[in-house]
Design an enzyme around this catalytic site. Structure first.
Site, short mmCIF file in Angstrom:
data_model
loop_
_atom_site.label_atom_id
_atom_site.label_comp_id
_atom_site.label_asym_id
_atom_site.label_seq_id
_atom_site.Cartn_x
_atom_site.Cartn_y
_atom_site.Cartn_z
N HIS A 15 0.85 -1.19 0.00
CA HIS A 15 0.00 0.00 0.00
C HIS A 15 0.88 1.24 0.00
CE1 HIS A 15 -3.78 2.14 1.91
NE2 HIS A 15 -3.11 2.95 1.10
N GLU A 198 -11.13 3.36 6.18
CA GLU A 198 -10.12 4.30 6.71
C GLU A 198 -10.90 5.37 7.47
OE1 GLU A 198 -8.01 6.63 3.75
OE2 GLU A 198 -6.31 7.00 5.09
N1 HPA Z 1 -6.70 7.33 1.46
C1 HPA Z 1 -7.38 7.68 0.38
N2 HPA Z 1 -6.80 8.16 -0.71
C2 HPA Z 1 -5.48 8.31 -0.73
C3 HPA Z 1 -4.72 7.97 0.37
C4 HPA Z 1 -5.37 7.43 1.52
O1 HPA Z 1 -4.77 7.07 2.56
N3 HPA Z 1 -3.44 8.24 0.04
C5 HPA Z 1 -3.44 8.72 -1.23
N4 HPA Z 1 -4.69 8.77 -1.70
ZN ZN Z 2 -3.74 4.80 0.65
#
Ligand code: HPA
Ligand code: ZN
Length: 335
Positions: A15, A198
């Site tokens: 990731h 997230e």
């Molecule tokens: N989340 C969502 N979009 C993103 C992220 C992330 O952590 N990093 C780069 N684009």
């Molecule tokens: Zn990401």
């Protein structure tokens, strides 16, 4: 000099947004090379701007920073710098995300982006022995129609793209918005990953599984709010690509001491450690391992489990996975 255990542990990074590995020093160098104005006077000023209270705060700065990337050489230099750092951290395989829409929307041809990345990937294999794969991520704040256009643009390179992903602003843009384009990508032989849980609720993780049928979940932290979902993720052996320093910087956790990485492992989740956007979040993959090892008291066995998971959760062929896992095992059970 003996390497520390974490650096010496063979690891895959699953990731990593290549645009998020743009260090301020390279941002200035590319701005000068391309005659692009940037709204900062110094590297220190750039770093001082990296104080985020949520994902959107970060994304605004991240998309602005990407404006200095204009040519194939820029994308090559960006990725080459990442691979040099990854190699120094003991990364032996990297599956890197790129966001073509961030660039094509500014008039940068898709070919410039991907050819620059592919040449750096070939160089990394030759210089460092690092294998790598490309994940083409769709920006979820844009429409599914625009994602389809990007998939069509990628047609000449589909044999060099391993998976599609889904990133950018999560809340309000659920996985189901991209059901058809993910099905089309699957039909073209691509693997599927999506950011979920997230900032978004456990329901978004369920949708990523049920509607998109993803092969991996990026982040997945908020799954922990739903015990039935945790049980399912564990039972299905679903890999979560967890990013501790990102979680801290984007306030997914208040303190690194509160990070749930060991709770994830204890509940049978196949968690891995990754850097997400290392130039913005203050550390590459070994820094992420070190941060949670110190904050949560992870022992060598737990660190080896995380490294093993990074290979079993990768898109490498089974024989390569087995060879890497054997090297991890040798670190904790020397012959
Ligand atoms: N989340 C969502 N979009 C993103 C992220 C992330 O952590 N990093 C780069 N684009
Ligand atoms: Zn990401």
């Amino acid at each position: 000099m003996t390497k520390d255990f974490i650096t010496a542990l063979p690891k895959a990074e699953l990731h990593l947004h290549i645009e998020g590995s743009l260090e301020p020093e390279l941002m200035f160098a590319l701005a000068a090379r391309n005659g692009v104005a940037i709204p900062y006077a110094s590297v220190e000023e750039v770093r001082a701007a990296y104080a985020f209270s949520n994902l959107q705060d970060f994304l605004d700065i991240y998309y602005a920073g990407a404006d200095v990337l204009r040519t194939r050489a820029d994308f090559h230099d960006l990725a080459a710098a990442y691979f040099d750092r990854a190699a120094a951290d003991g990364v032996v395989h990297a599956e890197i995300m790129f966001d073509p829409q961030t660039h094509t929307a500014r008039g940068i041809p898709f070919a410039e982006v991907i050819e620059g990345l592919l040449s750096a990937m070939a160089q990394a294999q030759a210089r460092h022995g690092i294998t790598s794969a490309l994940i083409m991520s769709f920006l979820r704040h844009l429409s599914e129609e625009e994602a389809f256009a990007t998939l069509a643009e990628a047609t000449p390179w589909l044999d060099r793209i391993t998976a599609v992903g889904l990133d950018s602003s999560e809340v309000g843009h659920p996985p189901e918005k991209f059901a058809r384009v993910f099905a089309a990508a699957r039909g073209r032989g691509l693997k599927l990953v999506a950011h979920a849980g997230e900032e978004g609720p456990p329901e978004y993780v369920r949708q990523a599984l049920d509607v998109l049928a993803v092969d991996r979940i990026d982040h997945g932290n908020r799954s922990l709010e739903d015990p039935a979902l945790v049980e399912r993720l564990a039972r299905e052996g679903m890999t979560l690509t967890v990013c501790p320093l990102s979680n801290l910087k984007l306030c997914v956790v208040d303190r690194i001491e509160d990070h749930p990485i060991d709770a994830m492992l204890a509940q049978g989740l196949r968690a891995t450690i990754n850097s997400d956007d290392p130039a913005y979040f203050g550390g590459y993959v070994a820094d992420n391992y070190r941060a949670v090892a110190a904050a949560r008291g992870l022992d060598r066995a737990a660190l080896a489990t995380l490294a093993r998971n990074s290979f079993t959760g990768s898109f490498l062929p089974a024989d390569a996975v087995a060879a890497h896992v054997a090297r991890v095992d040798a670190m904790v059970h020397p012959a």
